[in-house]
Design a protein around this motif. Structure first.
Motif, PDB file in Angstrom:
ATOM      1  N   GLU A 269       0.834  -1.205   0.000  1.00 27.81           N
ATOM      2  CA  GLU A 269       0.000   0.000   0.000  1.00 27.81           C
ATOM      3  C   GLU A 269       0.869   1.255   0.000  1.00 27.81           C
ATOM      4  OE1 GLU A 269      -3.301   2.383  -0.162  1.00 27.81           O
ATOM      5  OE2 GLU A 269      -3.085   0.229  -0.536  1.00 27.81           O
ATOM      6  N   SER A 270       1.948   1.237   0.754  1.00 24.47           N
ATOM      7  CA  SER A 270       2.849   2.384   0.787  1.00 24.47           C
ATOM      8  C   SER A 270       3.481   2.617  -0.581  1.00 24.47           C
ATOM      9  CB  SER A 270       3.944   2.153   1.841  1.00 24.47           C
ATOM     10  OG  SER A 270       4.843   3.229   1.877  1.00 24.47           O
ATOM     11  N   ALA A 271       3.883   1.535  -1.259  1.00 24.92           N
ATOM     12  CA  ALA A 271       4.472   1.669  -2.590  1.00 24.92           C
ATOM     13  C   ALA A 271       3.445   2.190  -3.591  1.00 24.92           C
ATOM     14  CB  ALA A 271       5.039   0.325  -3.048  1.00 24.92           C
ATOM     15  N   ARG A 272       2.198   1.763  -3.451  1.00 22.80           N
ATOM     16  CA  ARG A 272       1.141   2.261  -4.345  1.00 22.80           C
ATOM     17  C   ARG A 272       0.904   3.756  -4.134  1.00 22.80           C
ATOM     18  NH1 ARG A 272      -2.935  -2.816  -3.176  1.00 22.80           N
ATOM     19  NH2 ARG A 272      -2.030  -4.279  -4.689  1.00 22.80           N
ATOM     20  N   GLN A 273       0.860   4.176  -2.880  1.00 25.77           N
ATOM     21  CA  GLN A 273       0.649   5.596  -2.608  1.00 25.77           C
ATOM     22  C   GLN A 273       1.849   6.420  -3.044  1.00 25.77           C
ATOM     23  OE1 GLN A 273      -2.164   6.901  -1.809  1.00 25.77           O
ATOM     24  NE2 GLN A 273      -3.150   4.902  -1.573  1.00 25.77           N
ATOM     25  N   ASN A 274       3.044   5.829  -2.936  1.00 27.02           N
ATOM     26  CA  ASN A 274       4.234   6.527  -3.427  1.00 27.02           C
ATOM     27  C   ASN A 274       4.134   6.746  -4.932  1.00 27.02           C
ATOM     28  OD1 ASN A 274       7.049   7.510  -3.265  1.00 27.02           O
ATOM     29  ND2 ASN A 274       7.519   5.635  -4.393  1.00 27.02           N
ATOM     30  N   LEU A 275       3.671   5.730  -5.654  1.00 21.80           N
ATOM     31  CA  LEU A 275       3.485   5.861  -7.105  1.00 21.80           C
ATOM     32  C   LEU A 275       2.430   6.911  -7.413  1.00 21.80           C
ATOM     33  CD1 LEU A 275       3.875   5.009 -10.029  1.00 21.80           C
ATOM     34  CD2 LEU A 275       2.293   3.106  -9.627  1.00 21.80           C
ATOM     35  N   ALA A 276       1.316   6.894  -6.665  1.00 16.21           N
ATOM     36  CA  ALA A 276       0.258   7.882  -6.899  1.00 16.21           C
ATOM     37  C   ALA A 276       0.765   9.300  -6.646  1.00 16.21           C
ATOM     38  CB  ALA A 276      -0.941   7.575  -6.004  1.00 16.21           C
ATOM     39  N   GLY A 277       1.572   9.467  -5.600  1.00 16.39           N
ATOM     40  CA  GLY A 277       2.124  10.791  -5.303  1.00 16.39           C
ATOM     41  C   GLY A 277       3.068  11.278  -6.387  1.00 16.39           C
ATOM     42  N   ILE A 278       3.906  10.367  -6.923  1.00 15.19           N
ATOM     43  CA  ILE A 278       4.842  10.753  -7.980  1.00 15.19           C
ATOM     44  C   ILE A 278       4.084  11.085  -9.262  1.00 15.19           C
ATOM     45  CG2 ILE A 278       6.681   9.863  -9.461  1.00 15.19           C
ATOM     46  CD1 ILE A 278       7.777   8.391  -7.053  1.00 15.19           C
ATOM     47  N   GLU A 279       3.005  10.364  -9.538  1.00 16.90           N
ATOM     48  CA  GLU A 279       2.188  10.686 -10.708  1.00 16.90           C
ATOM     49  C   GLU A 279       1.558  12.067 -10.571  1.00 16.90           C
ATOM     50  OE1 GLU A 279       0.827   6.190 -12.153  1.00 16.90           O
ATOM     51  OE2 GLU A 279      -0.446   7.366 -10.799  1.00 16.90           O
ATOM     52  N   ARG A 280       1.136  12.404  -9.363  1.00 17.35           N
ATOM     53  CA  ARG A 280       0.589  13.747  -9.126  1.00 17.35           C
ATOM     54  C   ARG A 280       1.665  14.815  -9.274  1.00 17.35           C
ATOM     55  NH1 ARG A 280      -4.703  14.961  -9.720  1.00 17.35           N
ATOM     56  NH2 ARG A 280      -5.970  13.235  -8.937  1.00 17.35           N
ATOM     57  N   ARG A 281       2.867  14.497  -8.828  1.00 17.17           N
ATOM     58  CA  ARG A 281       3.961  15.454  -8.977  1.00 17.17           C
ATOM     59  C   ARG A 281       4.283  15.675 -10.457  1.00 17.17           C
ATOM     60  NH1 ARG A 281       8.828  14.080  -5.350  1.00 17.17           N
ATOM     61  NH2 ARG A 281       9.158  12.394  -6.847  1.00 17.17           N
ATOM     62  N   TYR A 282       4.186  14.612 -11.252  1.00 17.48           N
ATOM     63  CA  TYR A 282       4.391  14.729 -12.702  1.00 17.48           C
ATOM     64  C   TYR A 282       3.336  15.652 -13.305  1.00 17.48           C
ATOM     65  CZ  TYR A 282       3.937  13.394 -17.615  1.00 17.48           C
ATOM     66  OH  TYR A 282       3.804  13.413 -18.990  1.00 17.48           O
ATOM     67  N   LYS A 283       2.070  15.474 -12.894  1.00 18.61           N
ATOM     68  CA  LYS A 283       1.000  16.330 -13.411  1.00 18.61           C
ATOM     69  C   LYS A 283       1.184  17.778 -12.969  1.00 18.61           C
ATOM     70  CE  LYS A 283      -2.455  12.630 -13.648  1.00 18.61           C
ATOM     71  NZ  LYS A 283      -3.764  12.140 -13.149  1.00 18.61           N
ATOM     72  N   ALA A 284       1.615  17.958 -11.709  1.00 16.85           N
ATOM     73  CA  ALA A 284       1.844  19.321 -11.221  1.00 16.85           C
ATOM     74  C   ALA A 284       2.984  19.989 -11.982  1.00 16.85           C
ATOM     75  CB  ALA A 284       2.154  19.290  -9.727  1.00 16.85           C
ATOM     76  N   THR A 285       4.044  19.232 -12.269  1.00 12.84           N
ATOM     77  CA  THR A 285       5.170  19.793 -13.027  1.00 12.84           C
ATOM     78  C   THR A 285       4.743  20.155 -14.449  1.00 12.84           C
ATOM     79  OG1 THR A 285       6.696  18.421 -11.731  1.00 12.84           O
ATOM     80  CG2 THR A 285       7.532  19.366 -13.766  1.00 12.84           C
ATOM     81  N   ARG A 286       3.981  19.280 -15.070  1.00  4.72           N
ATOM     82  CA  ARG A 286       3.517  19.555 -16.428  1.00  4.72           C
ATOM     83  C   ARG A 286       2.544  20.738 -16.459  1.00  4.72           C
ATOM     84  NH1 ARG A 286       0.560  14.721 -19.472  1.00  4.72           N
ATOM     85  NH2 ARG A 286      -0.958  15.273 -17.861  1.00  4.72           N
TER      86      ARG A 286
END
Length: 376
Positions: A269-286
């Motif tokens: 679950e922690s790894a999944r949330q880490n992936l979700a957070g990084i995907e959000r960071r990608y969207k925020a950067t874009r």
């Protein structure tokens, strides 16, 4: 075996990953005593004083605060300011023509209130979503550390019991060997046996004494490890109940345990949330390439003025839209997008690695439990 028995006693299908159920199972798995410390007592001490668990709780508090900070970025922001001036102004000779005089003194005060509400700000929105993933990740980390603390407590507790039992067995062996040495010495004194038999018995006795000293040291070391975990020095701890049943894992279907692990394991679950957070960071950067729109409300109150045409003061209220658009930042945005995209690939690989490890660990633990129960 005892650790597995305790684990299986409380590992019901509905509570396999629930630490509270684990602790409840522990409570009924030890012999009650008014003097010795129970396993549940040791676990409570560890939970209150273990520095690793305290660090996890502090990280959870950080995640809670970070979530609130990110939420505040998308809510209205209000500010106020005030100013008071006493001014002396000198004019040139041309001011006399306009009847202003060569000098003037005036005072003015003003205050201003501003409210800004982000209307369109995708980077802030994605950062807020990322903070929610970070919060869930911290929750998973806390759940994982709770389970790890339970395991470390049980292992430390059982290590003490093992050391106690080993010392008890070696002490009994030493007493028996000492009695044999006395009998051999008597036979030698009576001239029945040779001195070599006495020396052999003495060597066996000396070896037993060494093992007893080693067992005493192992016992003290086990208690010291428990003290490191809980910050308390224990003089005595309870033994495990003799009637503790050795239960096989239920259900017996291996795939059901794999499914449960994938749905509830805190590391996954922690790894999944880490992936979700990084995907959000990608969207925020874009989204930094997009314009941001804010609604702005301002009110200004002015008392006293340097310009006589303004009279003694005025009030001013304005409402409008503020648009900002970062058109070019030296290539920084493009590089940031590429970096965030690469980080997504790393997080996906890390998640897959953890899933494979949990799959393997679950299957191996299940087989080990079945083998231990069958051996008992």
């Amino acid at each position: 075996i005892c650790a597995y028995g305790i684990f299986m006693k409380i590992a019901r299908p509905s509570t396999f990953f629930t630490s509270k159920a684990f602790v409840a199972g522990i409570l009924f798995s030890v012999v009650n005593s008014s003097i010795a410390e129970t396993l549940l007592d040791v676990y409570r001490d560890a939970r209150n004083h273990d520095p690793s668990y305290a660090m996890t709780e502090a990280k959870w508090d950080v995640a809670v605060a970070q979530k609130r900070i990110a939420r505040g970025e998308i809510l209205p922001n209000a500010s106020a300011s005030a100013r008071m001036n006493e001014t002396h102004r000198g004019y040139d000779s041309r001011a006399v023509v306009n009847d202003l005089g060569l000098e003037s003194n005036f005072s003015e005060t003003n205050w201003q209130v501003s409210v800004v509400q982000p209307l369109v700000d995708m980077p802030k929105w994605h950062n807020y979503k990322k903070s929610k993933s970070a919060f869930k990740m911290a929750e998973s980390a806390m759940a994982a550390d709770k389970q790890a603390l339970i395991v470390r407590t049980v292992e430390g507790y059982l290590s003490v019991l093992h050391a106690k039992n080993l010392l008890r067995a070696v002490a009994g062996e030493e007493a028996a060997v000492k009695q044999q040495l006395v009998e051999v010495q008597k036979k030698f004194d009576a001239g029945i046996i040779a001195v070599t038999d006495v020396l052999e018995a003495q060597a066996i006795h000396d070896a037993t004494v060494i093992r007893r000293i080693q067992a005493e040291s192992a016992k003290e070391s086990a208690f010291e490890d428990l003290r490191t975990l809980t910050s308390f020095s224990y003089q005595r701890i309870d033994d495990i109940s003799n009637d503790l049943p050795m239960l096989a894992p239920q259900p017996t279907n291996e795939e059901l345990w794999i499914e449960r692990a994938f749905n509830h394991n805190p590391e996954i679950e922690s790894a999944r949330q880490n992936l979700a957070g990084i995907e959000r960071r990608y969207k925020a950067t874009r989204a930094q390439r997009l314009p941001t729109v804010n609604a702005v409300l301002q009110h200004l109150n002015q008392d006293g003025a340097a310009d006589p045409a303004l009279g003694s003061g005025y009030d001013e209220t304005s409402i409008g839209l503020s648009i900002n658009w970062a058109l070019y930042q030296g290539g920084k945005m493009s590089s940031g997008v590429k970096k965030a995209k690469a980080e997504i690939a790393v997080a996906k690989a890390a998640l897959r690695k953890i899933e494979l490890e949990i799959d393997s660990k679950t299957r191996n633990k299940l087989r080990s439990l079945n083998a231990d129960v069958g051996r008992v």
